[in-house]
Design an enzyme around this catalytic site. Structure first.
Site, PDB file in Angstrom:
ATOM      1  N   LYS A 270       0.840  -1.208   0.000  1.00  0.00           N
ATOM      2  CA  LYS A 270       0.000   0.000   0.000  1.00  0.00           C
ATOM      3  C   LYS A 270       0.869   1.250   0.000  1.00  0.00           C
ATOM      4  O   LYS A 270       1.666   1.472   0.910  1.00  0.00           O
ATOM      5  CB  LYS A 270      -0.912  -0.008   1.245  1.00  0.00           C
ATOM      6  CG  LYS A 270      -1.659   1.301   1.496  1.00  0.00           C
ATOM      7  CD  LYS A 270      -2.573   1.204   2.721  1.00  0.00           C
ATOM      8  CE  LYS A 270      -3.199   2.559   3.064  1.00  0.00           C
ATOM      9  NZ  LYS A 270      -4.082   2.482   4.264  1.00  0.00           N
ATOM     10  N   ASP A 275      -2.712  10.113   3.839  1.00  0.00           N
ATOM     11  CA  ASP A 275      -4.101   9.682   4.003  1.00  0.00           C
ATOM     12  C   ASP A 275      -4.850  10.663   4.896  1.00  0.00           C
ATOM     13  O   ASP A 275      -4.751  10.605   6.120  1.00  0.00           O
ATOM     14  CB  ASP A 275      -4.139   8.274   4.601  1.00  0.00           C
ATOM     15  CG  ASP A 275      -5.564   7.750   4.763  1.00  0.00           C
ATOM     16  OD1 ASP A 275      -6.498   8.360   4.204  1.00  0.00           O
ATOM     17  OD2 ASP A 275      -5.738   6.713   5.453  1.00  0.00           O
ATOM     18  N   LYS A 282     -10.355  12.404   8.422  1.00  0.00           N
ATOM     19  CA  LYS A 282      -9.846  11.978   9.726  1.00  0.00           C
ATOM     20  C   LYS A 282      -9.870  13.154  10.697  1.00  0.00           C
ATOM     21  O   LYS A 282      -9.784  14.312  10.263  1.00  0.00           O
ATOM     22  CB  LYS A 282      -8.384  11.523   9.582  1.00  0.00           C
ATOM     23  CG  LYS A 282      -8.204  10.174   8.925  1.00  0.00           C
ATOM     24  CD  LYS A 282      -6.741   9.765   8.934  1.00  0.00           C
ATOM     25  CE  LYS A 282      -6.553   8.426   8.258  1.00  0.00           C
ATOM     26  NZ  LYS A 282      -7.197   7.313   8.950  1.00  0.00           N
ATOM     27  N   ASP A 293       1.677   6.275   5.596  1.00  0.00           N
ATOM     28  CA  ASP A 293       0.675   5.337   5.071  1.00  0.00           C
ATOM     29  C   ASP A 293       1.130   4.670   3.762  1.00  0.00           C
ATOM     30  O   ASP A 293       0.370   3.947   3.138  1.00  0.00           O
ATOM     31  CB  ASP A 293      -0.661   6.074   4.877  1.00  0.00           C
ATOM     32  CG  ASP A 293      -1.864   5.151   5.057  1.00  0.00           C
ATOM     33  OD1 ASP A 293      -1.725   4.094   5.692  1.00  0.00           O
ATOM     34  OD2 ASP A 293      -2.952   5.504   4.548  1.00  0.00           O
ATOM     35  N   ASP A 352     -12.239   6.690   3.964  1.00  0.00           N
ATOM     36  CA  ASP A 352     -11.006   6.469   4.719  1.00  0.00           C
ATOM     37  C   ASP A 352     -10.564   4.999   4.650  1.00  0.00           C
ATOM     38  O   ASP A 352      -9.467   4.663   5.064  1.00  0.00           O
ATOM     39  CB  ASP A 352     -11.209   6.915   6.168  1.00  0.00           C
ATOM     40  CG  ASP A 352      -9.903   7.136   6.902  1.00  0.00           C
ATOM     41  OD1 ASP A 352      -8.840   7.132   6.241  1.00  0.00           O
ATOM     42  OD2 ASP A 352      -9.957   7.310   8.137  1.00  0.00           O
ATOM     43  N   GLU A 354      -9.422   3.361   2.215  1.00  0.00           N
ATOM     44  CA  GLU A 354      -8.903   3.482   0.856  1.00  0.00           C
ATOM     45  C   GLU A 354      -7.849   2.451   0.514  1.00  0.00           C
ATOM     46  O   GLU A 354      -7.665   2.113  -0.656  1.00  0.00           O
ATOM     47  CB  GLU A 354      -8.347   4.905   0.633  1.00  0.00           C
ATOM     48  CG  GLU A 354      -6.909   5.140   1.100  1.00  0.00           C
ATOM     49  CD  GLU A 354      -6.711   5.004   2.608  1.00  0.00           C
ATOM     50  OE1 GLU A 354      -7.713   5.056   3.355  1.00  0.00           O
ATOM     51  OE2 GLU A 354      -5.552   4.832   3.046  1.00  0.00           O
ATOM     52  N   ARG A 356      -7.591  -0.812   1.046  1.00  0.00           N
ATOM     53  CA  ARG A 356      -8.123  -2.044   0.441  1.00  0.00           C
ATOM     54  C   ARG A 356      -8.555  -1.807  -0.994  1.00  0.00           C
ATOM     55  O   ARG A 356      -8.518  -2.722  -1.811  1.00  0.00           O
ATOM     56  CB  ARG A 356      -9.292  -2.555   1.304  1.00  0.00           C
ATOM     57  CG  ARG A 356     -10.357  -1.515   1.483  1.00  0.00           C
ATOM     58  CD  ARG A 356     -11.219  -1.756   2.706  1.00  0.00           C
ATOM     59  NE  ARG A 356     -10.539  -1.446   3.966  1.00  0.00           N
ATOM     60  CZ  ARG A 356     -11.056  -1.643   5.159  1.00  0.00           C
ATOM     61  NH1 ARG A 356     -12.261  -2.183   5.278  1.00  0.00           N
ATOM     62  NH2 ARG A 356     -10.380  -1.342   6.251  1.00  0.00           N
TER      63      ARG A 356
HETATM   64  N1  BES Z   1      -4.227   4.333   7.054  1.00  0.00           N
HETATM   65  C1  BES Z   1      -5.340   4.001   7.841  1.00  0.00           C
HETATM   66  C2  BES Z   1      -5.047   2.962   8.930  1.00  0.00           C
HETATM   67  C3  BES Z   1      -4.092   3.360  10.024  1.00  0.00           C
HETATM   68  C4  BES Z   1      -4.575   3.809  11.242  1.00  0.00           C
HETATM   69  C5  BES Z   1      -2.737   3.226   9.858  1.00  0.00           C
HETATM   70  C6  BES Z   1      -3.692   4.136  12.253  1.00  0.00           C
HETATM   71  C7  BES Z   1      -1.848   3.568  10.879  1.00  0.00           C
HETATM   72  C8  BES Z   1      -2.337   4.019  12.072  1.00  0.00           C
HETATM   73  C9  BES Z   1      -6.444   3.433   6.960  1.00  0.00           C
HETATM   74  O1  BES Z   1      -6.503   3.926   5.677  1.00  0.00           O
HETATM   75  C10 BES Z   1      -7.752   3.742   7.596  1.00  0.00           C
HETATM   76  O2  BES Z   1      -8.053   4.893   7.698  1.00  0.00           O
HETATM   77  N2  BES Z   1      -8.486   2.725   8.017  1.00  0.00           N
HETATM   78  C11 BES Z   1      -9.750   2.897   8.635  1.00  0.00           C
HETATM   79  C12 BES Z   1     -10.685   1.855   8.078  1.00  0.00           C
HETATM   80  C13 BES Z   1     -12.125   2.043   8.512  1.00  0.00           C
HETATM   81  C14 BES Z   1     -12.682   3.315   7.936  1.00  0.00           C
HETATM   82  C15 BES Z   1     -12.908   0.845   8.066  1.00  0.00           C
HETATM   83  C16 BES Z   1      -9.582   2.723  10.123  1.00  0.00           C
HETATM   84  O3  BES Z   1      -8.793   1.876  10.555  1.00  0.00           O
HETATM   85  O4  BES Z   1     -10.198   3.467  10.872  1.00  0.00           O
HETATM   86 ZN    ZN Z   2      -4.745   4.607   4.880  1.00  0.00          ZN
HETATM   87 MN    MN Z   3      -7.638   5.689   5.491  1.00  0.00          MN
END
Ligand code: BES
Ligand code: ZN
Ligand code: MN
Length: 500
Positions: A270, A275, A282, A293, A352, A354, A356
């Site tokens: 990824k 992000d 966020k 990210d 968010d 993104e 996947r």
């Molecule tokens: N990049 C984030 C995940 C992340 C969170 C990485 C904290 C490092 C530290 C990812 O893109 C994300 O935002 N995931 C969401 C998914 C949810 C919306 C289903 C998450 O984990 O909140």
């Molecule tokens: Zn992310």
């Molecule tokens: Mn995200």
């Protein structure tokens, strides 16, 4: 910084600092440590007798010696209990000792090979681990510091590390081990530099340029797809995420050909260079952390860099979808429906989620290139951080043999993986009323549903997913993991490919 292996006696080595070691509980040091202690008049024994040094793991003592020695100071590092000694401890103590030795104005450090004589490790592994730990531990990200500073007012890192061994019969093995350690550590540090780089510097185009330059240097094949090529391939998921950004998305594809006409292993990472969460923005607190990210992309690019130098008899491709996730008037929105390269449609529940989406098209592309095994690496979910913290990387796989092989490679590299279940019942959480699936599965088991959504875009290949959201960066320094990017998964993936 240069690492050199030389035959000689540590007691007679010219260096600013020399490093020796001690197992916990030893009161009469032997071997190189004993010889050095005798040379400096028993100072180490006095330190032990005074109860000031016990040899506990990563404990250090610094002795400044006067005139008449070829070195200014001696660093003694504790190896811990001899019954618990292993390669990972060699990495740790090598890092700790080098960091301690490097304090002040130090240009040359000399060290013995921890565990090459005693400790029961084979000489190759001991030497590899010393080189690996030393280079990883001395890593600094100071590109944007006007005054280079190692934390104590002195500039930069040492210029030279000498690995000193008396026994000429061990030298060739030590040289070979050190070479492997240098390859793995340099690839990890290269990945760390990418992860530590800020989002304004490391855009998708810049990440692609760095990958291309590295490929040229290492003799890897390199193809970079831009927006138009992705449109032609129907990569609607990846392109959907990229829509909000002024930065063009890039799909980096590097190839290492060491296995004749065999089908390749694909490492897919990824590469979200920043992000924001997109329209599902966020919260402001901690958003800056999302410069890392793209750590999955850095990991697979670093791994293939190491693989290019280790030369296993395998074909390997590294695929890195690179995008910036931004909110804007052109951004994709909750409720949108995207069509991925495989034809599967995805209802956007949350912009968010993104990672996947870009990986959906990247793993499908890897399989279209003939990959029989696909390992994806991603800072995918906050849920994985909640589940495993910053110690274990989450592992989800549809193949027990593959999962075990990755965990075994991780044990060699000193990186820990915890396998999460992936029973098909979890898939119900991301059913959609209007499209084939949605891009989220709700809060329960978020690390698992996130992973399973990626697997929806793989047809036949065996697959494993590494969620490095908690392990890609270190909040606090410990031994060879300095604060900031860890370069996690670079060494495990390289070991994994070599084990196939
Ligand atoms: N990049 C984030 C995940 C992340 C969170 C990485 C904290 C490092 C530290 C990812 O893109 C994300 O935002 N995931 C969401 C998914 C949810 C919306 C289903 C998450 O984990 O909140
Ligand atoms: Zn992310
Ligand atoms: Mn995200």
């Amino acid at each position: 910084m240069e690492i050199r292996v030389q035959q000689g006696n540590i007691t007679q080595t010219a260096a600013d600092a020399v490093i020796v070691n001690l197992f916990e509980g030893v009161t009469q040091p032997g071997g190189a440590t004993g010889a050095l202690d005798a040379r400096i008049g028993g100072l180490i024994r006095r330190l032990i007798a005074a109860g000031e040094f016990k040899g506990r793991l990563n404990e250090t003592a610094v002795l400044h010696v006067g005139e008449g020695f070829p070195f200014r100071k001696v660093v003694v590092v504790g190896l811990g209990k001899s019954s618990e000694f292993d390669a990972e401890r060699v990495r740790q103590v090598s890092a700790t000792a080098a960091q301690t030795a490097a304090k002040g104005n130090v240009k040359t450090i000399a060290t013995i090979v921890h565990g090459a004589g005693i400790g029961g490790l084979d000489v190759f592994t001991a030497a590899q681990s010393v080189a690996e730990g030393t280079l990883l531990g001395l890593y600094r990200y100071d590109k944007y510091k006007s005054k280079k500073d190692n934390g104590d007012g002195h500039p930069g890192t040492p210029e030279q590390v000498l690995i000193v061994e008396m026994d000429g019969g061990k030298l060739d093995t030590i040289r070979a081990g050190v070479q492997r350690g240098v390859i793995l550590a340099e690839a990890t540090n290269w990945a760390r530099d990418l992860v530590n780089a800020p989002g304004n510097e490391l855009t998708p185009s810049e990440l692609a340029r760095r990958a291309e330059a590295m490929a040229r240097e290492e003799g890897l094949e390199c193809t970079i797809l831009g927006r138009e090529e992705m449109e032609r391939l129907g990569m609607g998921a990846l392109l959907g995420v990229a829509k909000g950004s002024a930065q063009e998305p890039k799909l980096v594809v590097l190839r290492y050909n060491g296995g004749g006409d065999a089908a390749p292993v694909a490492l897919v990472g990824k590469g979200v260079t920043f992000d924001t969460g997109g329209i599902s923005l966020k919260p402001r607190e901690g958003m800056a952390e999302m410069t890392s990210d793209m750590a999955g992309a850095a990991a697979v690019l670093g791994a293939i860099k190491a693989i290019a130098r280790l030369k296993p008899r395998q074909n390997v491709i590294a695929v890195a979808p690179c995008v910036e996730n931004m909110p804007s008037g052109t951004a994709y929105k909750p409720g949108d429906i995207l069509r991925a390269m495989t034809g599967k449609t995805i209802e956007i529940d949350n912009t968010d989620a993104e990672g996947r989406l870009i990986l959906a098209d990247a793993v499908a592309y890897a399989e279209s290139l003939g990959a029989h095994t696909i390992v994806d690496v991603a800072t995918l979910t906050g849920a994985c951080v909640i589940a495993l913290g910053h110690i274990y990387t989450g592992l989800v796989s549809n193949d027990d043999g593959l999962a075990e092989a990755i965990m075994a490679a991780g044990r060699k590299a000193g990186e820990r993986f915890c396998r999460l279940p992936a029973d098909p019942e979890y898939k119900e959480q991301y059913k959609s009323d209007v499209a084939d699936i949605k891009n989220t599965g709700g809060r329960p088991a978020g690390a698992i549903t996130g992973a399973l959504i990626i697997s929806e875009f793989i047809d036949k290949a065996r697959w494993a997913h590494l969620d490095i959201a908690g392990t890609a960066t270190a909040q606090k320094a410990r031994h060879y993991l300095v604060k900031g990017a860890t370069g996690v998964a670079v060494r495990t993936l390289a070991e994994f490919v070599c084990s196939l």
